[in-house]
Enzyme design. Structure first.
Site, PDB file in Angstrom:
ATOM      1  CE1 TYR A  91      -4.313  -1.397   0.093  1.00 45.51           C
ATOM      2  CE2 TYR A  91      -3.007  -3.222   0.934  1.00 45.51           C
ATOM      3  CZ  TYR A  91      -4.174  -2.745   0.373  1.00 45.51           C
ATOM      4  OH  TYR A  91      -5.193  -3.608   0.076  1.00 45.51           O
TER       5      TYR A  91
ATOM      6  CG  PHE B  63       4.506 -11.035   1.804  1.00 43.50           C
ATOM      7  CD1 PHE B  63       4.518  -9.779   2.384  1.00 43.50           C
ATOM      8  CD2 PHE B  63       5.596 -11.409   1.026  1.00 43.50           C
ATOM      9  CE1 PHE B  63       5.580  -8.897   2.185  1.00 43.50           C
ATOM     10  CE2 PHE B  63       6.663 -10.542   0.820  1.00 43.50           C
ATOM     11  CZ  PHE B  63       6.656  -9.287   1.403  1.00 43.50           C
ATOM     12  CG  ASP B  64      -2.861 -11.736   0.082  1.00 46.03           C
ATOM     13  OD1 ASP B  64      -3.138 -11.431   1.252  1.00 46.03           O
ATOM     14  OD2 ASP B  64      -3.019 -10.965  -0.869  1.00 46.03           O
TER      15      ASP B  64
ATOM     16  CE1 TYR C 270      -2.806 -12.154   7.133  1.00 43.46           C
ATOM     17  CE2 TYR C 270      -1.582 -11.549   5.168  1.00 43.46           C
ATOM     18  CZ  TYR C 270      -2.060 -11.223   6.417  1.00 43.46           C
ATOM     19  OH  TYR C 270      -1.800  -9.996   6.953  1.00 43.46           O
TER      20      TYR C 270
ATOM     21  CE1 TYR D   3      -5.746 -10.192  -5.253  1.00 41.01           C
ATOM     22  CE2 TYR D   3      -6.036 -11.120  -3.062  1.00 41.01           C
ATOM     23  CZ  TYR D   3      -5.584 -10.104  -3.881  1.00 41.01           C
ATOM     24  OH  TYR D   3      -4.980  -9.006  -3.335  1.00 41.01           O
TER      25      TYR D   3
ATOM     26  CG  HIS E 137      -3.728  -1.203  -3.480  1.00 43.18           C
ATOM     27  ND1 HIS E 137      -4.826  -0.366  -3.459  1.00 43.18           N
ATOM     28  CD2 HIS E 137      -4.155  -2.360  -4.040  1.00 43.18           C
ATOM     29  CE1 HIS E 137      -5.869  -0.989  -3.970  1.00 43.18           C
ATOM     30  NE2 HIS E 137      -5.489  -2.209  -4.345  1.00 43.18           N
TER      31      HIS E 137
ATOM     32  CG  ASP F 263       9.417 -28.060 -12.628  1.00 41.31           C
ATOM     33  OD1 ASP F 263      10.141 -27.949 -13.639  1.00 41.31           O
ATOM     34  OD2 ASP F 263       9.496 -29.014 -11.820  1.00 41.31           O
TER      35      ASP F 263
END
Ligand SMILES: [Cu+2]
Length: 654
Positions: free
Chosen positions: A304, A317-318, A322, A404, A458, A467
């Site tokens: 932000y 840092f979702d 979290y 999200y 933000h 990968d």
């Protein structure tokens, strides 16, 4: 019974019928990458609790499948025996100690146990939901700050927990922060921040270490709630649009394996990364060719841009702080996904090592994809069109105010696409300001979205760990840049355009940014193989919406989130390197993850490599994004480049 309750009842029955278990309690794992079953989570937790070194009353931050080595997975034949190991992170909060363990589930033994000094696992659900609000509301300084603002009924206050970030002169211990919202008369309490008050909580001692109060700001009026009754007048609904599959779905499911239109892949739900794709391959002339061994969102950061005391530390840092899988929201059929979608339940472990069913965690469905390809022959009046079908595999993470939806979209032309849909409620800040005419009062780091309410600028950054194994594990990565050809005898009309391809030879020189000027893309190829046109089979990473970070490189957040420095990173494959900002970003001091790994500068040519793609968006809020944001999209594409020698979707029937 009213029509509405009947409808609700039917809907419940429907929901129960629609969900398909993913790693169900009663079923044994059939494949080495199948997620842990409920029984396996229980076996792991019991074995750990019985272990002599297990601290009393420790919490389980994580209990997940410890994925077997890649070679074992690739060599696996259905029906053959395979190992089952669980990976656990255990936290002794009383003594502020963290341990990592691997449990051999078949032998019911602890295969490894080690302390990880100086780290903090992600925020526990019990801290977020129960402990932090309790501790904060019991603190006399917080109570005083509320009374100063005329708030005496603390039941009307919602306390939201935040990971603490990194603190100047960091006090010892496990720290969390808390901000408060007034929730009387509105479900949308995010519109009523009790501005200026932040509590810093020590979870080892369970006390408020410090209460910051930068002064009272008027409480914004109640925000619009989101249910139909509160919204009031509704527009005329469009006529029904029915998509039906009268002959059933064309998706073949075998456990967690999906087979659809030549694509084959597995998937799982990980508490930290959310939806994970495994062993993605494409069927070509009777054999399955490998494309992607493992793909997931490895980290996120949402810095932000407001510099006020109670905002300057906010940066979620979702994934690492979290857990976007743990905080996924159950999908509602007919709304989050079409009514005909297949929804999968997942099994996760709670803070106490107890398995719980996560209902309708992942959705899978086909949708119309518009025109796949077309040509109208104007001379002969002949039309050739093929209609595209797309396969969508997705989940939705709800981290406090934001939602999200992350989708992997499979296309019939060999393209694999990632789409992130951002919606939910913006982080808003209470201000004295009522109209933009008073705008000298605020420092242009936010925009007014409602009366007495601004939303600070933000950014949202995602790091995808890809990968890729194109036709085998050893691959080479190149960068493609296009420019105008130099003037000269070979370019007399100045129309020439040339593309240059450069091999990214080592981890150190594979730190790259997107470039619109040079239409930059990156190619991941198998250098040992050639197609009939003499080209190495490859997939090309094509960036979509992206941005650069605006927080300063020296800022604390940026130091902890160095993955935002570049849009592309490439590392030599290492199964333990999973998270772009390191394994423990919570309270991290910086430098972990990608910057540390690429400092080795290992050669990456013709090696098993991992691509890390950072994508971001800069969010300058608008009033139209309040009280809930219309969906904004960002994403990227992996398109075949010489993987086939003609349009692979030519064979799609008319
Ligand atoms: Cu945003």
């Amino acid at each position: 019974m009213t029509t509405r309750t009947l409808y609700a009842l039917c809907r419940c029955v429907l929901l129960a019928l629609l969900a398909t278990p993913l790693g169900a309690a009663s079923e044994d794992a059939l494949h080495p990458l199948d997620p842990l079953t409920a029984d396996e989570i229980t076996i792991a937790a019991d074995a750990l609790r019985a272990y002599a070194a297990f601290p009393k009353d420790a919490l389980f931050s994580t209990i997940v499948l410890h994925e077997p080595p890649k070679q074992e997975v690739l060599a696996f034949k259905p029906g053959a025996a395979f190992r089952r190991d669980a990976f656990a992170i255990v936290m002794d909060r009383t003594n502020n100690r963290v341990f990592e363990a691997i449990v051999d589930l078949k032998a019911t033994q602890i295969a490894s146990w080690k302390e990880v000094p100086g780290v903090q696992p992600q925020v526990f659900v019990v801290e977020n939901d129960v402990l932090v609000p309790q501790i904060v509301k019991a603190d006399p300084r917080w109570q005083e700050a509320m009374r100063k603002r005329g708030i005496t009924d603390f039941d009307k206050v919602q306390v939201d927990t935040w990971a603490a970030g990194r603190l100047a002169g960091q006090p010892a211990g496990r720290l969390l922060r808390a901000v408060s919202y007034y929730k009387e008369g509105a479900d949308n309490f995010y519109g009523r921040p009790i501005e200026g008050v932040v509590a810093l909580v020590n979870m080892n001692t369970r006390t408020v270490v410090e209460l910051f109060d930068s002064g009272a700001v008027p409480l914004p009026p109640p925000s619009q709630d989101l249910d139909e009754r509160s919204i009031g007048d509704q527009r005329v609904a469009p006529q029904p649009l029915a998509i039906t599959q009268p002959l059933g779905s064309s998706i073949e499911l075998n456990g967690n394996e999906v087979h659809w239109q030549k694509w084959r892949f597995r998937f799982s739900m990980h508490p930290r990364e959310g939806l994970v794709l495994h062993t993605v391959g494409y069927e070509d002339q009777g054999r399955v060719r490998s494309v992607l061994y493992r793909g997931s969102v490895s980290e996120m950061v949402v810095p932000y841009g407001d510099t006020d005391l109670n905002w300057r530390w906010r940066s979620a840092f979702d994934v690492g702080e979290y857990g976007v899988g743990r905080l996924a929201s159950p999908l509602e059929p007919g709304l989050d996904a079409p009514g005909y979608a297949t929804l999968f339940d997942a099994v996760l472990s709670d803070d106490f090592g107890k398995p719980y069913p996560f209902k309708r965690a992942i959705g899978l469905y086909e949708r119309d994809g518009g025109i796949l390809w077309k040509h109208f022959d104007a001379i002969g009046s002949q039309n050739q069109t093929r209609r595209a079908r797309e396969l969508v595999l997705f989940f939705i993470a709800t981290i406090g105010n934001y939602d999200y939806a992350i989708s992997w979209i499979f296309h019939q032309d060999g393209m694999l696409e990632v789409d992130c849909a951002l919606t939910g409620i913006m982080q808003a800040k209470g201000v004295a300001l009522r109209t933009e005419d008073d705008s000298e009062q605020h420092p242009h780091s936010s925009h007014l979205i409602a009366e007495n309410l601004v939303a600070p600028h933000h950014q949202h950054f995602f790091s995808f760990r890809l990968d890729l194994d194109i036709d085998g594990v050893n691959n080479t990565v190149t960068e493609l840049n296009t420019r105008a050809a130099a003037p000269g005898p070979n370019n007399p009309y100045l129309n020439g355009m040339v593309t240059e391809e450069t091999v990214l030879r080592s981890e150190g020189n594979a730190q790259r940014r997107v470039s619109t000027e040079s239409a930059r893309t990156w190619r991941i190829m198998n250098p040992a193989l050639k197609n009939s046109l003499g080209q190495h089979p490859s997939f090309i990473l094509v960036p979509g919406v992206n941005t650069v970070p605006y927080i300063a490189p020296e800022s604390q957040v940026r130091q902890r989130a160095r993955f935002v420095d570049y849009h592309l990173w490439v590392t030599r494959y290492n199964p333990s390197e999973r998270y772009a900002a390191g394994d423990y970003p919570n309270q991290s001091t910086g430098g972990d993850g990608l910057p540390r790994w690429v400092a080795r500068d290992q050669p990456i040519e013709n090696e098993d490599v991992v691509l890390w793609y950072t994508m971001g968006t800069t969010h300058i809020p608008r009033p139209e994004e309040w009280p809930v944001m219309p969906v904004a999209h960002l994403g990227f594409k992996l398109v075949p480049g010489g993987f086939f020698t003609r349009n692979p979707a030519l064979d799609v029937p008319r």
